[in-house]
Design a protein around this motif. Structure first.
Motif, PDB file in Angstrom:
ATOM      1  N   ALA A  99      77.627  50.489  43.452  1.00 15.52           N
ATOM      2  CA  ALA A  99      78.165  50.316  42.103  1.00 15.52           C
ATOM      3  C   ALA A  99      77.705  48.988  41.496  1.00 15.52           C
ATOM      4  CB  ALA A  99      79.692  50.380  42.131  1.00 15.52           C
ATOM      5  N   ALA A 100      77.730  47.926  42.307  1.00 11.26           N
ATOM      6  CA  ALA A 100      77.302  46.613  41.813  1.00 11.26           C
ATOM      7  C   ALA A 100      75.805  46.605  41.508  1.00 11.26           C
ATOM      8  CB  ALA A 100      77.655  45.534  42.830  1.00 11.26           C
ATOM      9  N   ALA A 101      75.014  47.279  42.336  1.00  6.61           N
ATOM     10  CA  ALA A 101      73.577  47.354  42.092  1.00  6.61           C
ATOM     11  C   ALA A 101      73.290  48.131  40.809  1.00  6.61           C
ATOM     12  CB  ALA A 101      72.876  48.011  43.280  1.00  6.61           C
ATOM     13  N   HIS A 108      70.506  44.175  33.579  1.00 13.34           N
ATOM     14  CA  HIS A 108      69.302  43.341  33.659  1.00 13.34           C
ATOM     15  C   HIS A 108      68.095  44.172  34.110  1.00 13.34           C
ATOM     16  CE1 HIS A 108      72.445  40.309  33.506  1.00 13.34           C
ATOM     17  NE2 HIS A 108      72.924  40.742  34.662  1.00 13.34           N
ATOM     18  N   PRO A 109      67.698  45.171  33.338  1.00  7.70           N
ATOM     19  CA  PRO A 109      66.603  46.051  33.779  1.00  7.70           C
ATOM     20  C   PRO A 109      65.262  45.338  33.926  1.00  7.70           C
ATOM     21  CG  PRO A 109      67.145  46.445  31.465  1.00  7.70           C
ATOM     22  CD  PRO A 109      68.207  45.538  32.003  1.00  7.70           C
ATOM     23  N   ALA A 117      67.397  45.030  43.571  1.00  6.17           N
ATOM     24  CA  ALA A 117      68.647  45.744  43.307  1.00  6.17           C
ATOM     25  C   ALA A 117      68.482  47.237  43.607  1.00  6.17           C
ATOM     26  CB  ALA A 117      69.085  45.530  41.864  1.00  6.17           C
ATOM     27  N   TYR A 118      67.354  47.811  43.193  1.00  5.54           N
ATOM     28  CA  TYR A 118      67.077  49.211  43.512  1.00  5.54           C
ATOM     29  C   TYR A 118      67.023  49.418  45.029  1.00  5.54           C
ATOM     30  CZ  TYR A 118      65.928  50.760  38.746  1.00  5.54           C
ATOM     31  OH  TYR A 118      65.977  51.117  37.424  1.00  5.54           O
ATOM     32  N   TYR A 119      66.374  48.492  45.704  1.00  4.08           N
ATOM     33  CA  TYR A 119      66.215  48.598  47.158  1.00  4.08           C
ATOM     34  C   TYR A 119      67.570  48.533  47.862  1.00  4.08           C
ATOM     35  CZ  TYR A 119      64.487  47.500  51.862  1.00  4.08           C
ATOM     36  OH  TYR A 119      64.230  47.502  53.208  1.00  4.08           O
ATOM     37  N   LEU A 120      68.402  47.586  47.459  1.00  4.77           N
ATOM     38  CA  LEU A 120      69.726  47.468  48.069  1.00  4.77           C
ATOM     39  C   LEU A 120      70.589  48.686  47.763  1.00  4.77           C
ATOM     40  CD1 LEU A 120      70.729  43.712  47.578  1.00  4.77           C
ATOM     41  CD2 LEU A 120      70.168  44.888  49.712  1.00  4.77           C
ATOM     42  N   ARG A 162      59.136  52.988  39.740  1.00  4.72           N
ATOM     43  CA  ARG A 162      59.249  51.891  38.772  1.00  4.72           C
ATOM     44  C   ARG A 162      58.507  50.634  39.218  1.00  4.72           C
ATOM     45  NH1 ARG A 162      63.212  52.293  34.813  1.00  4.72           N
ATOM     46  NH2 ARG A 162      64.515  54.170  34.933  1.00  4.72           N
ATOM     47  N   PHE A 163      58.477  50.408  40.522  1.00  2.81           N
ATOM     48  CA  PHE A 163      57.880  49.179  41.047  1.00  2.81           C
ATOM     49  C   PHE A 163      56.939  49.507  42.205  1.00  2.81           C
ATOM     50  CE2 PHE A 163      62.187  48.316  39.495  1.00  2.81           C
ATOM     51  CZ  PHE A 163      61.939  47.352  38.519  1.00  2.81           C
ATOM     52  N   PRO A 164      55.837  50.177  41.922  1.00 10.46           N
ATOM     53  CA  PRO A 164      54.930  50.584  43.020  1.00 10.46           C
ATOM     54  C   PRO A 164      54.351  49.411  43.786  1.00 10.46           C
ATOM     55  CG  PRO A 164      53.898  50.901  40.865  1.00 10.46           C
ATOM     56  CD  PRO A 164      55.339  50.598  40.600  1.00 10.46           C
TER      57      PRO A 164
END
Length: 268
Positions: A99-101, A108-109, A117-120, A162-164
């Motif tokens: 939820a926090a991620a 903050h995209p 954040a995506y990874y966590l 999004r982040f290759p």
């Protein structure tokens, strides 16, 4: 009359005691109730960092939550929100971490550490899906409810899309391979259940789902076999023959192919 008067006196005494108790409880000021009252943002952030560095995650969470509440737009706000995700994760609070991620990503995209954040978020779902099962020593987790694992699969895929070039992308990709096979196997367990009970259309749909959504999975060949048997059970021999041709071409050594002939598991 004397009984009524005594009752009135007793009621008045009880009311007085209640009012006194209320006054006593209100003697505590909000500042005294809040241990972080008067603590400036930088100091509170340093206290949180000290707790994080010493692996005291519940204390770090308490301080980071206070920082987020008191100084939501301060210079340390974004970093504190990101570190709160990490603290939740390390403390085993995986739903809170997700939820926090998600909140951090929404607010903050374009943050330089948005990929983290995506990874966590993906790791939190990964742990939520595996912890209760593997700690109980259940051998084949593909047979269990995989809702959290699906979340992890989608989170890691979104990270890579999004982040290759992210430093977390290689690890996410390895986890995707594992999750893809597990999710595909889960679908086939359900399809097998349908085959055994003669629900051939439902079995075909499950097999098709695997082929369409997890084409790179090692379970694809078994999904084709499931579809063949399902079509045979439905009397749709033409469709069964089409899928059989695909299975022969891509997996000629499949265990249900004997001399090129398909051997069903359950059909006579």
């Amino acid at each position: 009359m004397r009984v009524f008067s005594a009752a009135n006196r007793f009621g008045a005494l009880a009311l007085s005691l209640a009012l006194l108790a209320g006054c006593a409880s209100n003697d505590t000021t909000p500042e005294e109730e809040d241990e972080f009252a008067g603590v400036q943002e930088r100091e509170l952030y340093e206290l949180a960092r000290t707790a994080l560095d010493s692996n005291r995650y519940p204390i770090a969470i308490e301080r980071l939550e206070a920082l987020d509440t008191r100084y939501p737009f301060g210079p340390h706000a974004e970093q504190a929100q990101l570190e709160l995700v990490y603290a939740y994760y390390e403390n085993g609070d995986w739903e809170e971490a997700r939820a926090a991620a998600s909140r951090f990503i929404r607010l903050h995209p374009d943050h330089p550490q948005a990929d983290y954040a995506y990874y966590l978020r993906g790791l939190s779902a990964w742990q939520a899906g595996r912890f209760s099962l593997e700690r109980l020593r259940l051998i084949d987790i593909s047979k269990r409810d995989l809702g959290a694992s699906r979340d992890a699969y989608n989170d890691f895929r979104e990270l890579i899309q999004r982040f290759p070039q992210s430093e977390y992308a290689p690890d996410a990709q390895q986890r995707i391979v594992y999750l893809r096979d597990m999710l595909a196997r889960h679908e086939l367990h359900v399809a097998d259940y349908y085959l055994r009970r003669g629900a051939y259309l439902a079995a075909v749909e499950r097999g098709r789902w695997v082929v369409e959504h997890y084409p790179e999975s090692s379970a694809t060949r078994d999904a084709l076999a499931t579809m063949i048997e399902g079509y045979q059970g439905l009397g749709m021999d033409d469709r069964a023959g089409e899928v059989l041709a695909v299975l022969r071409e891509n997996a000629p050594d499949h265990e249900q192919l004997q001399g090129g002939r398909f051997v069903p598991k359950y059909l006579d």
